[in-house]
Write a protein that holds these residues in place. Sequence first.
Motif, PDB file in Angstrom:
ATOM      1  N   VAL A 304       0.871  -1.181   0.000  1.00  0.00           N
ATOM      2  CA  VAL A 304       0.000   0.000   0.000  1.00  0.00           C
ATOM      3  C   VAL A 304       0.903   1.224   0.000  1.00  0.00           C
ATOM      4  O   VAL A 304       1.929   1.252   0.674  1.00  0.00           O
ATOM      5  CB  VAL A 304      -0.886   0.021   1.277  1.00  0.00           C
ATOM      6  N   GLU A 305       0.497   2.237  -0.742  1.00  0.00           N
ATOM      7  CA  GLU A 305       1.291   3.448  -0.782  1.00  0.00           C
ATOM      8  C   GLU A 305       0.661   4.476   0.169  1.00  0.00           C
ATOM      9  O   GLU A 305      -0.524   4.792   0.074  1.00  0.00           O
ATOM     10  CB  GLU A 305       1.293   3.945  -2.239  1.00  0.00           C
ATOM     11  N   SER A 308      -1.335   7.601  -1.028  1.00  0.00           N
ATOM     12  CA  SER A 308      -2.649   7.278  -1.608  1.00  0.00           C
ATOM     13  C   SER A 308      -3.657   7.011  -0.493  1.00  0.00           C
ATOM     14  O   SER A 308      -4.822   7.421  -0.566  1.00  0.00           O
ATOM     15  CB  SER A 308      -2.563   6.039  -2.496  1.00  0.00           C
ATOM     16  N   MET A 309      -3.179   6.342   0.545  1.00  0.00           N
ATOM     17  CA  MET A 309      -4.051   6.051   1.680  1.00  0.00           C
ATOM     18  C   MET A 309      -4.536   7.369   2.320  1.00  0.00           C
ATOM     19  O   MET A 309      -5.719   7.527   2.614  1.00  0.00           O
ATOM     20  CB  MET A 309      -3.229   5.243   2.692  1.00  0.00           C
ATOM     21  N   ARG A 377      -8.524  -1.890  -1.642  1.00  0.00           N
ATOM     22  CA  ARG A 377      -8.533  -1.305  -2.993  1.00  0.00           C
ATOM     23  C   ARG A 377      -7.110  -1.007  -3.469  1.00  0.00           C
ATOM     24  O   ARG A 377      -6.735  -1.301  -4.594  1.00  0.00           O
ATOM     25  CB  ARG A 377      -9.385  -0.019  -2.974  1.00  0.00           C
ATOM     26  N   LEU A 378      -6.323  -0.415  -2.574  1.00  0.00           N
ATOM     27  CA  LEU A 378      -4.958  -0.046  -2.965  1.00  0.00           C
ATOM     28  C   LEU A 378      -4.108  -1.285  -3.234  1.00  0.00           C
ATOM     29  O   LEU A 378      -3.235  -1.264  -4.113  1.00  0.00           O
ATOM     30  CB  LEU A 378      -4.316   0.841  -1.882  1.00  0.00           C
ATOM     31  N   ARG A 379      -4.378  -2.354  -2.503  1.00  0.00           N
ATOM     32  CA  ARG A 379      -3.631  -3.591  -2.754  1.00  0.00           C
ATOM     33  C   ARG A 379      -4.019  -4.195  -4.097  1.00  0.00           C
ATOM     34  O   ARG A 379      -3.176  -4.763  -4.800  1.00  0.00           O
ATOM     35  CB  ARG A 379      -3.869  -4.590  -1.620  1.00  0.00           C
ATOM     36  N   SER A 382      -2.062  -2.315  -6.625  1.00  0.00           N
ATOM     37  CA  SER A 382      -0.632  -2.133  -6.349  1.00  0.00           C
ATOM     38  C   SER A 382       0.235  -2.897  -7.334  1.00  0.00           C
ATOM     39  O   SER A 382       0.039  -4.096  -7.556  1.00  0.00           O
ATOM     40  CB  SER A 382      -0.335  -2.616  -4.934  1.00  0.00           C
TER      41      SER A 382
END
Length: 387
Positions: A304-305, A308-309, A377-379, A382
Motif C-alpha cells: 500500500v502506498e 494514496s491512503m 482497494r490499494l492492494r 498495487s
Amino acid sequence: MKQVYLDHAATTPLDKRVLDAMKPYFSEKFGNASSLHSFGTDAMEAIEKARESIAKVINAKSEEIVFTSGGTESDNLALQEIGYSNRGKGNHIITTKIEHHAVENTCKFLEKDGFEVTWLDVDKEGFVDLNELEKSITGKTILVSVMHANNEIGTIEPVAEIGKICKSKGVYFHTDTVQSLGKEKIDVEAMNIDLLSASAHKFYGPKGIGFLYVRKGTKINPLMQGGIHEKGLRPGTENVPGIVGMEKALNLAEKEMEKENIKERKLAKKIVEGVLKIENSWINGPPVGKKRLSNNINLGFDFVEGESMVLMLSDKGIAASTGSACSTKSLKPSHVLRAIGLQLVKCHGSLRVSLGKGTSAKDINYFLQELKPIVKRLREISPLGGK
Ligand SMILES: Cc1ncc(COP(=O)(O)O)c(C=O)c1O
C-alpha cells in the motif's frame, strides 16, 4: 460529510478557552511591551505573568524562558548558538538519527560549517542506547540533543537518564519537547535538561509561538541581531496574544493531561486491535502502553502506498498523515522509519494517526470502517503485489 481529524501531531485546533484569553490582546490591550506608557506596561505585565506560569510547569525559573516563534526557531537557537558560543571548548555535537528536521537539518548545517556531528542509531522501537551515547562523548563534545518524544512513531526517549549522563560529563543537554509538552510531565531540574524547545500549536495553543528554556548560566548568544528583548537572546517585538495563549493552553493541557492520556491510550488500543486484523499490517514504534506518546499510532501496511491512503481517507473526511507535517509533501522515505530498520519498500506504506481532545470512540469506528476497504482497494491496484 463526516469530518474526523486524526492529525494532532501535525497541529491541534485552538482551544476556545485559549482564544478567549488571547482576544483582549488583539484589541484593547494591543500595546508594545517595550513602550513606557500604560499600554506597554500592561503588555509587559501579561508577558511576565505568562513567563512565570510557563516556567512553573517545567520547574524552571521565570528568567530561563525565552519566547520564540515556535519549535523550529527554538531548535535553531539552541543548536546553532550553543555550537557557535562554545566553539572554544569543542566542535562536537551528538544527536540521533530520528530527530525532527528542525534539529536534523540544523545539525547538517553545522556539519558543513566545521562541526563534527555523531548521529546515534536507535533500536527497532526508536530508543537510543544510553551506553552508546555515553561512549560517544569526548573532550570536544559541547552538546547532546535528543528529542523527548518522536513526532512520527511516538517513542519517548529516556531524557532523565540522558540528562544525568550529560551532567556528569559536563556537556549541555538539549531536548526537543514539541510533541511531549502538555502530554508528559517534564521537570528540567529532575531531568537535568539545559535547553528545551516547545511549540504552542501542538497543545491547543496558537501557531507561531513557542519558547526555549535556557538554564541560567548557559553560554549562548542570540541567533538574530536586533533589540534587547528577551534579555537580548531573542530580539523582536513580543507576540503578546501568542504568549498569553500559550500560557493558557499549557496550563489547561497540564490539568487535563492525565484524563486525556487515559482516554487516548484506550482509543489507540482500539485502533491497533482493529488494524492488526488486516493482513500484512504492523505497528511502527513501541507497542501501546510502552514508553510512547498516548496519542500516536504509526501503522504499516504491505503493498500500500501511504500517500494514496492519506488522500483516499481525506476523501472520506478523515485527516491522517504519512509522517511528520513537514515531510508529507516530499516523497522521500521517512528517515525515522529507515532508522528503526524498516525496509525501504515498507516505509512507503506507513500511516500516522494522532489522536486529540476531540477524538471519540465513534471517530475511531468510522476510521476503521473506512480504512479496511481503502487498504483492500490499494492492494488490488498495487504494482508491488498484494491481493
Ligand atoms: C518534534 C518536533 N520538533 C519541532 C517541530 C517544529 O515546530 P514548529 O512547527 O513550531 O516550528 C515539530 C513540528 O512538527 C516537531 O514535531
